[in-house]
Design an enzyme around this catalytic site. Structure first.
Site, short mmCIF file in Angstrom:
data_model
loop_
_atom_site.label_atom_id
_atom_site.label_comp_id
_atom_site.label_asym_id
_atom_site.label_seq_id
_atom_site.Cartn_x
_atom_site.Cartn_y
_atom_site.Cartn_z
N GLU A 186 -6.09 -7.76 -8.07
CA GLU A 186 -4.97 -8.65 -7.74
C GLU A 186 -5.33 -10.10 -8.09
OE1 GLU A 186 -3.92 -7.89 -3.63
OE2 GLU A 186 -2.64 -6.23 -4.20
N GLU A 266 -1.33 0.79 -5.68
CA GLU A 266 -1.47 0.77 -4.21
C GLU A 266 -0.10 0.97 -3.59
OE1 GLU A 266 -3.31 -2.75 -2.62
OE2 GLU A 266 -5.21 -2.41 -3.64
#
Ligand SMILES: *[C@@H]1O[C@H](CO)[C@@H](O)[C@H](O)[C@H]1NC(C)=O
Ligand SMILES: *[C@@H]1O[C@H](CO)[C@@H](O)[C@H](O)[C@H]1NC(C)=O
Ligand SMILES: *[C@@H]1O[C@H](CO)[C@@H](O)[C@H](O)[C@H]1NC(C)=O
Ligand SMILES: *[C@@H]1O[C@H](CO)[C@@H](O)[C@H](O)[C@H]1NC(C)=O
Ligand SMILES: *[C@@H]1O[C@H](CO)[C@@H](O)[C@H](O)[C@H]1NC(C)=O
Ligand SMILES: *[C@@H]1O[C@H](CO)[C@@H](O)[C@H](O)[C@H]1NC(C)=O
Ligand SMILES: *[C@@H]1O[C@H](CO)[C@@H](O)[C@H](O)[C@H]1NC(C)=O
Length: 638
Positions: A186, A266
């Site tokens: 991320e 995710e």
């Protein structure tokens, strides 16, 4: 059935019907088909349905059990992070054995029949201390983490030079289970936006892993995240949870990857907890519905978490504004912290069954639990009285030094000084620059005065004659794991003032409680106190034996802390984690059977920081106890 099969081959029929290249049976390959919008495994269209499990959060003897349960849920793949700081606790000193044996974990996953998505960082977030980065990076306080900073990159290169050769034989191409490898984590959510950093990582991964492995990045499903998170040479994927418009989320991925498989790296099955905030849950129906939509689109998905596990020891991280996570990482995941299939597990399994063939055979049941009952904790030693046993090293300095400067990663550091002159009643002890990271137990001549905390403008009133001893036991509650303040120094990070004066002349005591407890606290006997009129942080000890006549023991259990306030607990020298029942929501700590002995007594060591109900009764010989129960309480009042 036919309907279901049709849905399963969604991605396949439209596009991947005719692979241009067919491998011989001996060749193993895993790649991206940009024409077919899917992965190719051995040249055949492939879609993964994966779940996250972090080996660092599950005791090694339970790895196989958890992996088998994930396999039986219908998953064909698992995903794990590699926490750098778990393996390289001091610079250049590596641990890849026991609970740290990444290669055993990868081997086991492959043996069970699961493929692996590996996320080696270097940064992982994961609600793990400092997002997996080693605290010793902060020795240079100007280091720019997660950038091309020279010092940072040197440490990354050295680590990857050790880690990636361990990983390489486990790549799918080399006969192992690893199909894809994530670069960073991320990165688009981080302020630095250093593309050359990401480019160096891609080069580094290629250097060690070769040209064939599929590298990828993961970012939030928003255009702004993808701007800084994606990099040429790594396939861009997104992450999002239930309740999000699935087609819009994948449209965001399509904006940077117009072709190739749709991937949610995710998909949140639950959510994390923080001390003092109600337990997070996501209803199973909501999770199943979103999963169904993702699978119906023919997309690939990793469920985060499928098995959450435990932040043993001091491994929990924290969010900003400073808010640490508790010991349990149950996550409301389909498999509970203790590895038990939940209703969510069964529902998600049937959702997966609409798209993939479920494996035959019985689903492993919940591991049996046992309520061993109360354990009397008797012997008490005040931490201040036992510094000779607990502290291998101390140092004087005019101004306070941080944990990082003292080369202590985790736990507690004691700051000690003496009044340079008398201070009258009501003198204020303050940390004007919010320099208490994160919680200080303040004692004057060994008597607790109160607590100073991060982000509270709190002050304490202290007083005493010249040479009065002032101690602050400072607790590191877990380093920030997400956001712009990963350089989260611990200890006293700025000067304290007493009245109008900056306090000078400190002695800092390193506290190596884990080693001291693991080696049996030899030498502590002489400090045992049966009676103290006032409380200061204190060790309590007790032991219990497991009845021999009951078969199948030892079994898993949970430690319950009724009447206790806050502290750290060890079982047979293993640091089970922090307890803080008065803060909530977590009230019990997981005790895996693998830590329990049947032939000899099991030893519980507690460091209570604030005082227990039993300790405030000023009567000699008052007993304290903890209870071993057979079910967890993770959703207590806050
Ligand atoms: C590595 O970690 C294991 C626990 O997983 C421990 O038993 C062992 O002592 C450690 N090895 C070293 C060299 O620190
Ligand atoms: C610490 O890091 C800064 C920023 O990268 C660098 O300029 C400096 O040389 C480093 N100091 C040492 C002693 O390595
Ligand atoms: C999801 O977003 C798409 C546009 O990307 C829209 O057409 C669709 O109606 C939305 N679905 C729901 C359930 O809101
Ligand atoms: C300071 O406080 C203590 C206890 O509250 C009291 O006994 C003492 O007289 C006070 N001293 C002064 C100088 O006010
Ligand atoms: C503490 O104060 C001294 C003297 O003003 C200063 O030199 C030092 O940098 C300060 N330390 C911290 C950590 O702020
Ligand atoms: C500083 O503290 C040490 C240890 O308590 C003591 O021996 C020394 O005299 C102190 N120095 C000053 C300048 O107060
Ligand atoms: C618990 O402590 C006792 C006494 O020190 C020791 O004999 C025993 O082996 C310990 N138990 C375990 C499981 O380490």
């Amino acid at each position: 059935m036919a309907f279901q099969v049709l849905r399963f081959v969604h991605c396949i029929i439209c596009i991947c019907l005719l692979p241009t290249w067919v491998p011989t049976s001996a060749e193993r390959s895993f790649s991206i088909d940009y024409n077919g919008d899917c992965f190719l495994k051995d040249g055949e269209p492939f879609r993964y349905v994966s779940g996250s499990i972090h080996y660092s959060r599950v005791p090694q003897p339970y790895w196989k059990d958890r992996l088998m349960k994930m396999y039986m849920a219908g998953l064909n793949t698992i995903q794990t992070y590699v926490p750098w700081n778990f393996h390289e606790k001091s610079p250049g000193i590596y641990n890849f054995t026991g609970d740290h044996s990444l290669s055993s974990f990868l081997q086991l996953a492959g043996d069970v029949g699961l493929l692996v998505i590996l996320r080696p960082g270097p940064y992982i977030c994961a609600e793990w201390d400092m997002g997996g980065l080693p605290h010793w990076l902060l020795k240079n306080s100007s280091i720019a983490l997660r950038t091309s900073d020279e010092g940072y990159m040197m440490a990354v290169q050295r680590w990857m030079g050790v880690l990636l050769p361990v990983v390489k034989p486990f790549l799918y191409q080399n006969g192992g289970p690893i199909i894809t490898v994530q670069v960073e984590n991320e990165y688009g959510s981080y302020f630095a936006c250093d593309h050359s950093y990401m480019r160096s990582l891609v080069q580094l991964f290629r250097l060690h892993l070769g040209p064939d492995v599929v590298l990828f990045t993961t970012d939030g499903a928003g255009a702004s995240y993808l701007k800084c998170g994606t990099i040429q040479g790594a396939y861009a994927t997104v992450d999002f949870g239930p309740g999000v418009n699935v087609s819009s989320a994948f449209a965001v991925q399509r904006s940077v990857e117009p072709h190739g498989p749709r991937v949610n790296s995710e998909y949140y099955t639950g959510w994390l907890d923080h001390w003092g905030v109600s337990h997070s849950t996501i209803p199973k129906g909501v999770v199943a519905q979103g999963l169904d939509q993702i699978l119906d689109l023919g997309a690939n998905v990793n469920m985060y978490m499928f098995e959450g596990g435990t932040n043993f020891g001091y491994w929990n991280g924290a969010n900003q504004p400073f808010s640490p996570q508790p010991t349990s990482y149950d996550y409301d995941a389909p498999l509970s912290e203790a590895g038990d299939p939940t209703d969510k597990y069964h529902l998600l399994r049937s959702t997966i069954g609409k798209y993939l063939k479920l494996p035959q055979g019985p689903i492993l049941p919940a591991t049996p639990k046992f309520a061993y009952g109360y354990v009397i904790l008797k012997t008490k030693v005040s931490l201040l009285d036992a510094l000779d046993v607990l502290s291998p090293y101390y140092r004087h300095s005019p101004f306070p030094l941080t944990f990082e400067q003292m080369n202590q990663g985790h736990g507690f550091l004691l700051y000690s000084t003496r009044f340079p002159h008398a201070y009258p009643n009501g003198t204020l002890l303050t940390s004007p620059f919010d320099g208490i990271h994160d919680r200080a137990y303040v004692m004057v001549n060994g008597v607790t005065q109160g607590i100073l905390e991060r982000y509270s403008s709190g002050t304490l009133k202290v007083s005493g004659p010249l040479d009065t001893r002032l101690d602050l036991l400072v607790e590191n509650m877990g380093r920030i794991n997400y956001g712009n303040h990963l350089n989260d120094f611990k200890g006293l990070t700025s000067n304290l003032t007493l009245g109008m004066n900056v306090i000078k002349n400190w002695t800092m005591y390193i506290l190596d409680l884990d080693s001291a407890v693991a080696s049996g606290l030899i030498g502590l006997e002489k400090h045992i106190t049966t009676f103290r009129a006032t409380f200061s942080p204190t060790f309590y000890f007790g032991s219990f034996t497991i009845p021999e006549e009951i078969p199948y023991l030892p079994m898993d259990s949970f430690l319950k802390f009724t009447g206790w306030t806050k502290g750290q607990v060890w079982l047979n020298g293993f640091n089970l984690g922090r307890y803080w029942p008065v803060k909530g929501p977590q009230e019990t700590l997981f005790v895996p059977a693998s830590l329990l002995a049947t032939k000899v007594a099991n030893n519980i060591t507690l460091l209570e920081l604030e005082g227990a109900k039993c300790s405030t009764i000023m009567k000699q010989g008052t007993d304290c106890s903890v209870e071993l129960v057979d079910r967890p309480i993770l959703n207590g009042p806050v």
